[in-house]
Design an enzyme around this catalytic site. Sequence first.
Site, PDB file in Angstrom:
ATOM      1  N   ASP A  38      -5.001  -6.323   4.980  1.00  0.00           N
ATOM      2  CA  ASP A  38      -4.420  -5.046   5.200  1.00  0.00           C
ATOM      3  C   ASP A  38      -5.434  -3.928   5.671  1.00  0.00           C
ATOM      4  O   ASP A  38      -6.488  -3.996   5.574  1.00  0.00           O
ATOM      5  CB  ASP A  38      -3.668  -4.613   4.032  1.00  0.00           C
ATOM      6  CG  ASP A  38      -4.553  -4.287   2.887  1.00  0.00           C
ATOM      7  OD1 ASP A  38      -5.580  -5.132   2.631  1.00  0.00           O
ATOM      8  OD2 ASP A  38      -4.311  -3.339   2.053  1.00  0.00           O
ATOM      9  N   GLU A  39      -4.706  -3.044   6.588  1.00  0.00           N
ATOM     10  CA  GLU A  39      -5.489  -1.637   6.949  1.00  0.00           C
ATOM     11  C   GLU A  39      -6.834  -1.780   7.441  1.00  0.00           C
ATOM     12  O   GLU A  39      -7.816  -1.175   7.272  1.00  0.00           O
ATOM     13  CB  GLU A  39      -5.457  -0.761   5.740  1.00  0.00           C
ATOM     14  CG  GLU A  39      -4.203  -0.594   5.215  1.00  0.00           C
ATOM     15  CD  GLU A  39      -4.237   0.488   4.028  1.00  0.00           C
ATOM     16  OE1 GLU A  39      -3.335   1.219   3.878  1.00  0.00           O
ATOM     17  OE2 GLU A  39      -5.019   0.483   3.120  1.00  0.00           O
TER      18      GLU A  39
END
Length: 571
Positions: A239-240
């Site tokens: 993620d991210e």
Amino acid sequence: MEKIFIVPEPKRLEFMGKWLEFKGFENFPEFLSQEFHIPKGSLRIRKIEKKGNGIEIKEDEVIIWGDENIAYATILQLLMQNPNKLPKVIIEEEFSFKFRGYHLDIARGGVPHLREFKRILKWLFILKYNYFAIYFEDLFPWKKYPEIGALRGRLTEEEIREIINYGRRLNIEVFPSLELCGHMENILVLPNFMKFSEWHRPDEGCIDVSNDEARKFTYELLEEVINFFPSKYVHIGGDETWALGRGRSLDKEGIFKGPELFEMYHRNLIYKVKESGKIPMVWGDMLTGMYLREEEKERWRIVLESNIWDETVIANWDYTHLPQDHFQNKINMFGKRKEKELACPGLSNWNRFYPNFDIALTNITNFLIPARKEKLLGFLLTSWGDDGAECLYSFLDPLILATMEIAEGNGNWEEKWLALKREDKEVLEVRKTLGQNDIAETIKHVFLGDQIYRYATEILKDKERKSTGDFWADYYLGITSLLSNKEKLKDKYEEVLNAVSHVNLPEDLSLIRDMLKISLNRVKGRLKFSDFISFGNKYAELWLSERKKENLEKVINKIYGAGGRADLEIY
């Protein structure tokens, strides 16, 4: 007692109107008897073959069928409501979600004590969760790299084994949640690993996956965790990773290849998990270009179209409080892959001392209702610790219960919380009041007198704020709007304090009430240094009752720093 409450609401509950004296079970499982203090007695449990899950309590026996652990959890819920009597009742239960999970971040704040892990697992068992993910970042005890997490209270092998085994005995699979691409800042800031950072600032946390040596390093981290955990699931993160492709990898060719690097790298991670016979799991945000500008989303579309995601479970997170149709669309972005998709709502406990009940309950409801309609594999409720995990774990228990009731029941979580915890309704009203948006979103900033509070009250107080059309930008504008009007803030805090001042509260909730008093004093210009010291001491005591001492300084420095500024009358 006239009513019986079961979490989640059963398919059928037929109460015969009679309560039977309970003096103990003859053959309740020994481990559960010990952990939940169930007495020995003459009442016998008999299992039969029958479709579904359920129990029937008679005068001389308890009949159970289906999943024994569901039946035992239901019996424990009944005894929590009345330890001396059992109702003559037939209860039939069914579940929409095969995967009912809870994901706990231990990396941003304190690492729970072993007893706290066990307390959480027992609560999950009672509520019929069957998966528990531990989010490690740098806090797994890698043998090959013993310096990783050494100063941050990482778990030992013995502790993790005990957590895994304890979960197994409660029929809860404990599995690892890793970060092997982004969110690696606590590893990359160590001198030996800075060379693997994508960005010139290792605390950006993204690894340079164009670097063969860096990839080899993360594969070693993954392999050691795979070999250690007996779980069938391994969460590889993903993620991210917004910095991916923008640093050292960009320097090599002068061409941005973030999406291609992401797909290549996670393809390799997924294969490694699958080769071990386990099931990989990955966060879904980068696959859909979440939080990217429209032109960048188009660039990342090649990632979503890759067939590699057919080989993994997609953990689709979204913590907004938008309407259900938003989440319906979000779920369907993965097309046929939704058969292996988890809906991942959040507890809105991050960056706060107390969870925002308003946002959390809206997010959980509006995400899980469409998830049930779309027949997803399950849900993974997430608890994060951004900004030092200031929020105590004890504050999350009602929301963990509410999530199961919303996911699998009728949503009537409040009465069930009161029944299972045997808590006064006044106390629950305080929990909800402190968790309302106006309080939960402002209290930290006012209490600390931080830059957000000062900016709102000193710079923005007389300025008009217009909507930007961006959800999160407007959300934070809303917080500054709440903070900017001191008179309105004072009235709100006084109203809430008057409502909660007479209630006899548990120690943790009493602490938040004290926090509100200090915040009100700041708004009135009456701060006292001693208030912060007293609060800090109480907070530290509660923290240490749940967690190891490491990382407490992240929060306590902010509290005592605010006290020091108050003493010096700086601001």
